[in-house]
Design a protein around this motif. Structure first.
Motif, mmCIF file in Angstrom:
data_model
loop_
_atom_site.group_PDB
_atom_site.id
_atom_site.type_symbol
_atom_site.label_atom_id
_atom_site.label_comp_id
_atom_site.label_asym_id
_atom_site.label_seq_id
_atom_site.Cartn_x
_atom_site.Cartn_y
_atom_site.Cartn_z
ATOM 1 N N ALA A 15 29.096 88.762 41.472
ATOM 2 C CA ALA A 15 29.235 89.602 40.285
ATOM 3 C C ALA A 15 28.683 88.810 39.108
ATOM 4 O O ALA A 15 28.249 87.663 39.257
ATOM 5 C CB ALA A 15 30.699 89.990 40.047
ATOM 6 N N VAL A 16 28.723 89.413 37.935
ATOM 7 C CA VAL A 16 28.276 88.761 36.711
ATOM 8 C C VAL A 16 29.425 87.898 36.179
ATOM 9 O O VAL A 16 30.579 88.317 36.157
ATOM 10 C CB VAL A 16 27.853 89.801 35.663
ATOM 11 C CG1 VAL A 16 27.512 89.127 34.334
ATOM 12 C CG2 VAL A 16 26.677 90.614 36.179
ATOM 13 N N SER A 17 29.089 86.690 35.748
ATOM 14 C CA SER A 17 30.051 85.783 35.131
ATOM 15 C C SER A 17 29.754 85.668 33.643
ATOM 16 O O SER A 17 28.586 85.612 33.238
ATOM 17 C CB SER A 17 29.962 84.402 35.790
ATOM 18 O OG SER A 17 30.770 83.450 35.131
ATOM 19 N N VAL A 18 30.811 85.624 32.820
ATOM 20 C CA VAL A 18 30.668 85.527 31.366
ATOM 21 C C VAL A 18 30.960 84.091 30.941
ATOM 22 O O VAL A 18 32.066 83.595 31.163
ATOM 23 C CB VAL A 18 31.627 86.485 30.644
ATOM 24 C CG1 VAL A 18 31.434 86.383 29.137
ATOM 25 C CG2 VAL A 18 31.421 87.918 31.125
ATOM 26 N N PRO A 19 30.000 83.376 30.346
ATOM 27 C CA PRO A 19 30.217 81.973 30.003
ATOM 28 C C PRO A 19 31.430 81.771 29.101
ATOM 29 O O PRO A 19 31.580 82.445 28.077
ATOM 30 C CB PRO A 19 28.932 81.576 29.268
ATOM 31 C CG PRO A 19 27.905 82.553 29.717
ATOM 32 C CD PRO A 19 28.641 83.828 29.958
ATOM 33 N N GLY A 20 32.327 80.881 29.516
ATOM 34 C CA GLY A 20 33.467 80.516 28.686
ATOM 35 C C GLY A 20 34.582 81.522 28.615
ATOM 36 O O GLY A 20 35.584 81.287 27.937
ATOM 37 N N ASP A 21 34.489 82.634 29.336
ATOM 38 C CA ASP A 21 35.519 83.682 29.277
ATOM 39 C C ASP A 21 36.305 83.678 30.577
ATOM 40 O O ASP A 21 36.076 84.483 31.484
ATOM 41 C CB ASP A 21 34.870 85.041 29.040
ATOM 42 C CG ASP A 21 35.877 86.128 28.674
ATOM 43 O OD1 ASP A 21 37.074 85.942 28.990
ATOM 44 O OD2 ASP A 21 35.464 87.146 28.099
ATOM 45 N N LEU A 22 37.234 82.724 30.681
ATOM 46 C CA LEU A 22 37.992 82.547 31.909
ATOM 47 C C LEU A 22 38.771 83.795 32.292
ATOM 48 O O LEU A 22 38.788 84.195 33.459
ATOM 49 C CB LEU A 22 38.936 81.347 31.764
ATOM 50 C CG LEU A 22 39.792 80.994 32.966
ATOM 51 C CD1 LEU A 22 38.937 80.665 34.184
ATOM 52 C CD2 LEU A 22 40.710 79.811 32.618
ATOM 53 N N ALA A 23 39.409 84.438 31.324
ATOM 54 C CA ALA A 23 40.233 85.611 31.632
ATOM 55 C C ALA A 23 39.401 86.738 32.235
ATOM 56 O O ALA A 23 39.800 87.366 33.226
ATOM 57 C CB ALA A 23 40.947 86.092 30.373
#
Length: 281
Positions: A15-23
């Motif tokens: 899937a797509v990962s959002v940098p720095g957005d752990l939640a």
């Protein structure tokens, strides 16, 4: 020869990962794990640095996560409630040894493992760092294998799988499968598809490759998540679309391939000196 008991249903997801957005990334991981568990998976493999993002802005020591971070609790809860093992990549902040200073300000590019009790550990750190990763992370100093339902599952991360000896060492240690969270940029699809099929064929083991997809920070990633059988054939494969692939690993197939094609055990420790004969010129 490697021998593992019976069958194991395994999933690899992307899937797509959002940098720095752990939640947000944890929530996406939970959704993928639920999807895989609904299909009967016992082990779920997710991409490299998925929880913290494959982007340099998310690789600093302060941005790396602690293993006891409360934001990981939803991932622990889904592992407990669905009785699955989750294998996923993250940047991990390592503790300083006050006696030696070892590990001071160190972060590792790690594989997190969440067990069916919800416990989070990081048993493996990427040994072969690539490009700018070397500016942020300390390389791992050991291999690692997890055991699930009697199956020996070796861990690697992306560039590790480009080195035949990494999977070979795992197989020599008894692994019947090689789990590889990864992140390949768009344009590197050919190398991606060759490396991990080759590691399966080299050793007569299963390889589960979980590739990051979509845009993460400044990078565009090519997905390609797949499970390869012990002869290097993709059992299931994704393109760029988010989702999971599920495959049944069969111990009898591992034993058959290693018996009929024993390349891992036929390998010579040394090829001896090399002669050089100049015939002309």
């Amino acid at each position: 020869m490697t021998r593992a008991p019976g069958r194991l249903r395994l999933a690899a997801g992307q899937a797509v990962s959002v940098p720095g957005d752990l939640a947000t990334n944890v929530a996406t991981a939970v959704s993928l794990v639920r999807d895989a568990a609904d299909q009967g998976a016992r082990v779920v493999v997710l991409p490299e640095l998925f929880l913290t993002g494959y982007d340099e802005a998310a690789w600093t020591h302060d941005a790396s996560l602690d293993l006891d971070d409360a934001a990981l609790e939803p991932l622990s809860e889904v592992a407990r409630s669905r009785s699955v093992v989750v294998v996923v990549g993250a940047a991990v902040r390592r503790a300083v040894d006050p006696a030696t200073g070892s590990g001071r300000h160190a972060s590792t590019l790690s594989v997190l493992v969440v067990d069916p009790e919800g416990e989070v550990t990081a048993p493996y750190d990427k040994q072969h760092l690539s490009g700018p990763e070397r500016d942020f992370f300390t390389p791992g100093d050991h291999g690692a294998t997890i055991v699930v339902d009697g199956w020996e599952l070796a861990l690697g991360v992306c560039y590790d799988g480009c080195f035949p000896e990494h999977a070979l060492a795992a197989t020599a240690g008894g692994a019947a499968a090689y789990l590889v969270p990864a992140a390949y940029y768009v344009g590197a699809e050919h190398r991606r598809d060759v490396y991990y099929a080759a590691r399966a064929l080299d050793n007569g083991i299963y390889v589960a490759f979980a590739g990051l997809t979509g845009t993460c920070g400044t990078g565009s990633f090519s997905g390609g998540t797949a499970v390869y059988d012990p002869e290097g054939r993709p059992v299931r494969r994704l393109g760029l679309e988010p989702g999971v692939v599920v495959a049944d690993l069969d111990a009898d197939e591992v034993a058959r391939v290693q018996r009929e094609h024993p390349m891992a055990t036929d390998r010579r420790d040394s090829l001896g000196p090399r002669t050089r004969v100049v015939l002309a010129g």
